[in-house]
Scaffold this motif. Structure first.
Motif, PDB file in Angstrom:
ATOM      1  N   LYS A   1      32.636  85.903   6.990  1.00 19.00           N
ATOM      2  CA  LYS A   1      31.638  84.920   7.418  1.00 19.00           C
ATOM      3  C   LYS A   1      31.459  83.853   6.353  1.00 19.00           C
ATOM      4  N   GLY A   2      31.395  84.310   5.081  1.00 16.99           N
ATOM      5  CA  GLY A   2      31.226  83.369   3.982  1.00 16.99           C
ATOM      6  C   GLY A   2      32.404  82.416   3.900  1.00 16.99           C
ATOM      7  N   LEU A   3      33.599  82.975   4.065  1.00 16.47           N
ATOM      8  CA  LEU A   3      34.817  82.178   4.019  1.00 16.47           C
ATOM      9  C   LEU A   3      34.833  81.171   5.165  1.00 16.47           C
ATOM     10  N   LYS A   4      34.411  81.631   6.327  1.00 19.18           N
ATOM     11  CA  LYS A   4      34.408  80.783   7.512  1.00 19.18           C
ATOM     12  C   LYS A   4      33.475  79.597   7.310  1.00 19.18           C
ATOM     13  N   LYS A   5      32.370  79.894   6.630  1.00 24.28           N
ATOM     14  CA  LYS A   5      31.397  78.842   6.381  1.00 24.28           C
ATOM     15  C   LYS A   5      32.031  77.713   5.575  1.00 24.28           C
ATOM     16  N   TRP A   6      32.945  78.120   4.650  1.00 16.27           N
ATOM     17  CA  TRP A   6      33.622  77.111   3.838  1.00 16.27           C
ATOM     18  C   TRP A   6      34.764  76.461   4.596  1.00 16.27           C
ATOM     19  N   LEU A   7      35.474  77.264   5.372  1.00 17.13           N
ATOM     20  CA  LEU A   7      36.676  76.748   6.028  1.00 17.13           C
ATOM     21  C   LEU A   7      36.342  75.890   7.241  1.00 17.13           C
ATOM     22  N   ASP A   8      35.204  76.153   7.864  1.00 17.31           N
ATOM     23  CA  ASP A   8      34.829  75.423   9.068  1.00 17.31           C
ATOM     24  C   ASP A   8      34.842  73.905   8.888  1.00 17.31           C
ATOM     25  N   PRO A   9      34.129  73.388   7.871  1.00 19.61           N
ATOM     26  CA  PRO A   9      34.154  71.928   7.687  1.00 19.61           C
ATOM     27  C   PRO A   9      35.555  71.426   7.368  1.00 19.61           C
ATOM     28  N   VAL A  10      36.338  72.219   6.621  1.00 20.74           N
ATOM     29  CA  VAL A  10      37.691  71.805   6.284  1.00 20.74           C
ATOM     30  C   VAL A  10      38.530  71.732   7.558  1.00 20.74           C
ATOM     31  N   TYR A  11      38.344  72.737   8.422  1.00 28.38           N
ATOM     32  CA  TYR A  11      39.099  72.732   9.674  1.00 28.38           C
ATOM     33  C   TYR A  11      38.708  71.540  10.537  1.00 28.38           C
ATOM     34  N   SER A  12      37.409  71.272  10.612  1.00 27.83           N
ATOM     35  CA  SER A  12      37.007  70.160  11.482  1.00 27.83           C
ATOM     36  C   SER A  12      37.433  68.828  10.867  1.00 27.83           C
ATOM     37  N   ALA A  13      37.473  68.758   9.528  1.00 29.17           N
ATOM     38  CA  ALA A  13      38.016  67.548   8.891  1.00 29.17           C
ATOM     39  C   ALA A  13      39.483  67.395   9.256  1.00 29.17           C
ATOM     40  N   TRP A  14      40.195  68.525   9.240  1.00 28.61           N
ATOM     41  CA  TRP A  14      41.619  68.497   9.557  1.00 28.61           C
ATOM     42  C   TRP A  14      41.842  68.000  10.987  1.00 28.61           C
ATOM     43  N   THR A  15      41.045  68.502  11.939  1.00 28.74           N
ATOM     44  CA  THR A  15      41.269  68.087  13.319  1.00 28.74           C
ATOM     45  C   THR A  15      41.069  66.582  13.480  1.00 28.74           C
ATOM     46  N   SER A  16      40.067  66.023  12.800  1.00 30.98           N
ATOM     47  CA  SER A  16      39.856  64.588  13.006  1.00 30.98           C
ATOM     48  C   SER A  16      40.889  63.767  12.249  1.00 30.98           C
TER      49      SER A  16
END
Lengths: 222, 421
Positions: free
Chosen positions: B10-25
């Protein structure tokens, strides 16, 4: 659930002041299904925005779920939107680059819920379980609106606000969306406030509120 | 049916989520993003390549000088002062052979010492002739400057005592006068005096204080050939005194001891300037380090300008991106995104762009640096600190130039943003 007292809203356009709402009194009980009607420019959308905490009234008091919200900061209003309000727009407003499922997950993200299963369940409820990985452009208008509804309800907010949800749809899809909304309303006891131009749509609500020139001109129970 | 996620995920996801959404855009606009990243790649690659060139030049110069030995001290006379006109260091005739002997006897920690008196003389051998520096010194000179013999021998203590007319040739002098012939045992002339060649030095190739272009003879023989000036007290003037200390850590102490001794021998009043000058290889190294450091800094500054341009490119693209996604921002706000959520998302995006550019830039820069070195175009020196610095700077550029666009995005009014077409 919703209690508006003497709500006014004035916009300043250059040097001109435009009073859009001129003192609205309105109460909506929990679990009620209410339609707001009125000609364009009567202030329907502004009223819905204030109810949805997207906008602050110029004066008056507004209690949502027992809490005075008319003078909260923008961060506090955002927190209320995230937890208590689900929006359904006429133009769907999905993010085109995200899949249907990811769009629904956005509804959870800001409510602080991290559970993909809830999003999958919400998509199933609106009948789009098999379209989870499609992008909005690969979906029909009716399907897009279903995704938007799933996004609004996935976090189980007490209030759902719909601004002409069937306005951009053909009559068949419109009918389906309306059935879905009324079903959800009955099933989950959600308070649903809906702007509509369509008298047939309005008749399926429990109460019709008519606005004109920023004032409530009539209320009628169906 | 609900999956239970461990806390770490969960902690990792919290960090990776914004990175993933940055990647998609970012992935939505591939060409645009690539060009923006290219600007940063060029900037970072330039910083790395130029810094490695600067560091390489520094290391090369220092290694050559340090070949002379860090335990070496040189004493030269001070400046002349005649009618307010100051000559250069070494122009005064204040340092003497007697000074050198006194130092050798009285100052501790001295491993070897060699006074030298040098002057330019015409050299003749066979039908060749040239003008070169003739260094009259003691046999210790060879040990002091780590000279190596290519052929024959250095002159001996015996030669020094007797004032034998023997000479040791620098590599270039030998080449000019004798060509490929073996010179050892041959005779040649220094000025009007005939000397016998006893040895040839190996080429040192050093840029600084190179003996390649000189002839070395015993100081005692030099005194017979050239008139050596004397001071008013009758002491014999030397051009310089070189000495090696037994312990590098004692350099400062030895310097102080020599200073005290020479001041008293030269009868300098307290407060008067020294009429001699003591330099160590170490102090030369320090000065050169500073000079090459300045050069590296200058090169980096040039590279930093291209990085700045890249950063402005990032800002430009982020501003366009914010404008394009006004509606998206409105939607996110309606869904309950706070200002800092929006702000964080755009900042993550620009940091993602520049960090990606930074990492690619590091690879390209290192590649260029290695190739320059491999093909002997330039000596380059890569070190981890340059790479870490480049990555940190690229991230910093993203945060700095992304700040304003992100702040703009977060401040949008949700209602107007939703209405934006």
């Amino acid at each position: 659930m919703i209690k508006l007292q003497q709500i006014t809203k004035t916009y300043t356009l250059g040097k001109r002041e435009l009073q859009v709402l001129k003192g609205i009194d309105l109460s909506v009980e929990q679990g009620e299904l209410v339609a707001i009607m009125g000609p364009s420019g009567s202030g329907k959308t502004t009223l819905l925005n204030i109810i949805g905490c997207l906008d602050r009234p110029t004066s008056g008091s507004y209690h949502l779920d027992g809490k005075e919200v008319s003078s909260l900061s923008s961060a506090e209003l955002a927190a209320i939107r995230a937890k208590k309000v689900g929006f359904v727009f006429q133009t769907f407003n999905l993010l085109p680059r995200l899949s249907a499922l990811a769009n629904v997950e956005l509804g959870l993200k800001y409510a602080g819920i991290d559970d993909r299963d809830l999003a999958v369940e919400a998509l199933r409820r609106v009948g789009l379980a098999d379209r989870a990985n499609h992008r909005p452009t690969e979906l029909s208008g009716g399907e897009q609106q279903r995704v938007a509804i799933a996004r609004a309800l996935v976090k189980r907010p007490p209030v759902i606000l719909a601004d002409e949800p069937t306005g951009n749809l053909d009559s068949k899809s419109g009918e389906e969306i309306l059935s879905l909304l009324t079903e959800l309303h009955q099933e989950q006891g959600i308070t649903l406030v809906m702007i509509t131009h369509d008298p047939d749509v309005a008749r399926r609500c429990q109460r019709i509120i008519r606005l004109k020139d920023g004032l409530v001109v009539s209320e009628e129970r169906t | 049916m609900k999956r239970q996620q461990p806390a770490q995920i969960k902690g990792l996801k919290k960090w990776l989520d914004p990175v993933y959404s940055a990647w998609t855009s970012i992935a939505t606009h591939k060409l645009r993003s690539s060009l923006t990243i290219l600007g940063i790649v060029i900037g970072i690659a330039a910083v790395i390549a130029l810094m490695s060139i600067g560091r390489g030049a520094q290391a090369q110069i220092l290694s050559r000088i340090q070949g002379l030995g860090a335990d070496l001290l040189g004493i030269r006379p001070g400046m002349t002062m005649a009618g307010g006109i100051r000559g250069g260091f070494g122009s005064a005739s204040t340092l003497t052979l007697e000074d050198a002997e006194a130092i050798k006897e009285q100052v501790p920690y001295i491993a070897a010492l060699a006074p030298t008196f040098s002057s330019y003389q015409q050299l003749v051998a066979g039908n060749q002739n040239m003008n070169a520096q003739v260094i009259g010194t003691a046999p210790e000179y060879m040990f002091l400057y780590n000279l190596e013999i290519a052929d024959g021998d250095f002159f001996t203590d015996y030669d020094y005592q007797r004032g034998s007319r023997v000479a040791v040739l620098g590599a270039n002098v030998k080449q000019t006068l004798f060509g490929d012939e073996p010179p050892v045992g041959q005779q040649m002339r220094i000025g009007g005096n005939i000397v016998r060649v006893v040895g040839v030095l190996k080429a040192k190739g050093a840029v600084w204080a190179s003996p390649d272009d000189a002839v070395i003879i015993p100081l005692t023989a030099m005194q017979q050939m050239v008139t050596q000036p004397r001071t008013s007290r009758g002491e014999r003037v030397v051009t310089s005194i070189a000495l090696k200390v037994t312990d590098q850590n004692q350099i400062e102490f030895v310097t102080q001891q020599i200073t005290d001794l020479l001041r008293s021998r030269h009868r300098l009043a307290p407060g008067a300037d020294n009429d001699f000058n003591i330099t160590s290889v170490q102090s030369t190294v320090e000065a050169l380090k500073e000079a090459t450091g300045t050069m590296t800094l200058f090169l980096s500054a040039v590279a930093a300008i291209s990085l700045l341009v890249g950063g402005i490119g990032v800002m430009n693209i982020m501003l366009v991106s914010v404008l394009e996604r006004t509606r998206e921002i409105g939607i996110l706000k309606a869904l309950g995104a706070r200002e800092r959520d929006i702000w964080g998302q755009f900042l993550t995006e620009s940091a993602f762009l520049t960090l990606t550019g930074g990492i690619i830039g590091v690879v390209v820069g290192c590649g260029v640096s290695v190739l320059l070195s491999r093909f002997k175009v330039m000596t380059t020196l890569l070190s981890a600190d340059i790479i870490v610095l480049a990555v940190v700077v690229s991230l910093g550029v993203g945060l700095f130039f992304g700040f304003y666009p992100a702040w703009n995005a977060s401040r949008l009014d949700p209602i107007e943003a939703l209405r934006y077409e």
